[in-house]
Design an enzyme around this catalytic site. Structure first.
Site, short mmCIF file in Angstrom:
data_model
loop_
_atom_site.label_atom_id
_atom_site.label_comp_id
_atom_site.label_asym_id
_atom_site.label_seq_id
_atom_site.Cartn_x
_atom_site.Cartn_y
_atom_site.Cartn_z
CD GLU A 118 -3.00 0.80 2.41
OE1 GLU A 118 -3.43 -0.27 2.57
OE2 GLU A 118 -3.18 1.70 3.27
CG ASP A 120 -1.65 4.64 2.75
OD1 ASP A 120 -2.35 3.91 1.95
OD2 ASP A 120 -1.58 4.14 3.82
CD GLU A 122 -3.66 7.05 5.49
OE1 GLU A 122 -4.38 6.15 5.76
OE2 GLU A 122 -2.65 7.15 6.32
#
Length: 299
Positions: A118, A120, A122
């Protein structure tokens, strides 16, 4: 004549100081704008709803998703990619948003549950009057599953992300991951070994959800649903690169004019400026962490 000259010099000096002050709080130009090299997608051409369809609304090429007491919402690219440029222009909600995460990220969680990769971007919600935190993170082969081994770098933005749309992007190729904000590189994560770099195909996702247990000051402030709905607006979607189905000869995209990848001198200068002035956390500098679990920090 003398007094007039002194007055003019005083005004000039004031303007120079004012300009210096303004520039001191804004990154230098990166000199190259990779988002301009990538065409935009309409939402339905490149994406589909993943969850919370009743909390999602499309408007021309844009998308609004929201979180309330009953649900949040998420979306996913139609195609998986093994490299590419992935971005969207996003406008965040002002006011009290503690506990709420708005995100744009790459993942293969559905293909590799319990052992996924993953990457990210955010936005960590905040209390009224305090700025958002932009968190970047990389998980590799299950480091985001079970015992979490994050590779977080956190930033305060040099603008108000609630006052208008700004473009956020991830450039991922077999050599590096570069995070960009309005085409300014804020972080480069190079491949130092196969063990510390995501190489399996991933999809592009976006979502808004309740992460009260950790999102705002380590969970001190929770989502307060008297402020619901919490909304996030996305537009100017970009997703281009080598899909999982592309032939081996497909050439990965670059964040710079260099076809081989990397950044230019001006891009590095802009990135260093952001990391000097706006970075508030770097996992490699956190000496409470066990860096044998993040060996790229030791090289």
């Amino acid at each position: 004549m003398g007094n007039s000259l002194i007055s003019l010099l005083t005004v000039f000096q004031f303007l120079v100081l004012l300009g210096s002050s303004v520039n001191a709080y804004w990154p230098p130009s990166p000199g190259y704008w990779p988002s301009s090299k990538v065409g935009s997608l309409s939402f339905y051409k490149g994406f589909k709803n993943l969850w919370g369809p009743q909390h999602q609304r499309t408007d021309q090429n844009g998308l609004t998703i929201w979180l309330d007491r009953t649900s949040g919402s998420g979306f996913k690219s139609v195609k998986p990619f093994r490299s590419g440029y992935f971005g969207a222009s996003i406008k965040l909600q002002a006011g009290y948003t503690a506990g709420v995460i708005t995100s744009l990220y790459l993942s293969n969680q559905e293909a590799h549950p319990g052992f996924h990769d993953e990457v990210d971007i955010e936005f960590l919600g905040t209390t009224s009057g305090k700025p958002y935190t932009l968190q970047t993170n990389v998980y590799i082969r299950g480091s985001g599953d079970g015992k979490i081994i994050g590779r977080e770098m956190k930033f305060r933005l040099w603008f108000d992300p609630t006052s208008g749309f700004h473009h956020y992007a991830i450039l991922w190729n077999p050599r590096e991951i570069i995070f960009l904000v309005d085409d300014i590189p804020i972080r480069r994560y190079p491949k130092k070994s196969a063990a510390t770099f995501p190489l399996r195909p991933m999809w592009l996702y976006g979502s808004i959800w309740d992460a009260s247990s950790w999102a705002t000051e380590d969970g001190k402030y929770k989502a307060d649903y008297k402020y619901q709905p919490f909304t996030a607006k996305y537009t100017n979607f970009k997703a281009i690169g080598c899909t999982a189905y592309s032939p081996a000869r497909c050439h990965p995209v670059s964040a710079s004019p260099y076809r081989s990848g990397g950044l230019t001198r001006k891009q590095y200068q802009a990135m260093r400026w952001v990391q000097t002035h706006n970075m508030i956390y770097n996992y490699c500098k956190d000496y409470k962490r066990d860096h044998s679990l993040t060996p790229e920090c030791l090289r």
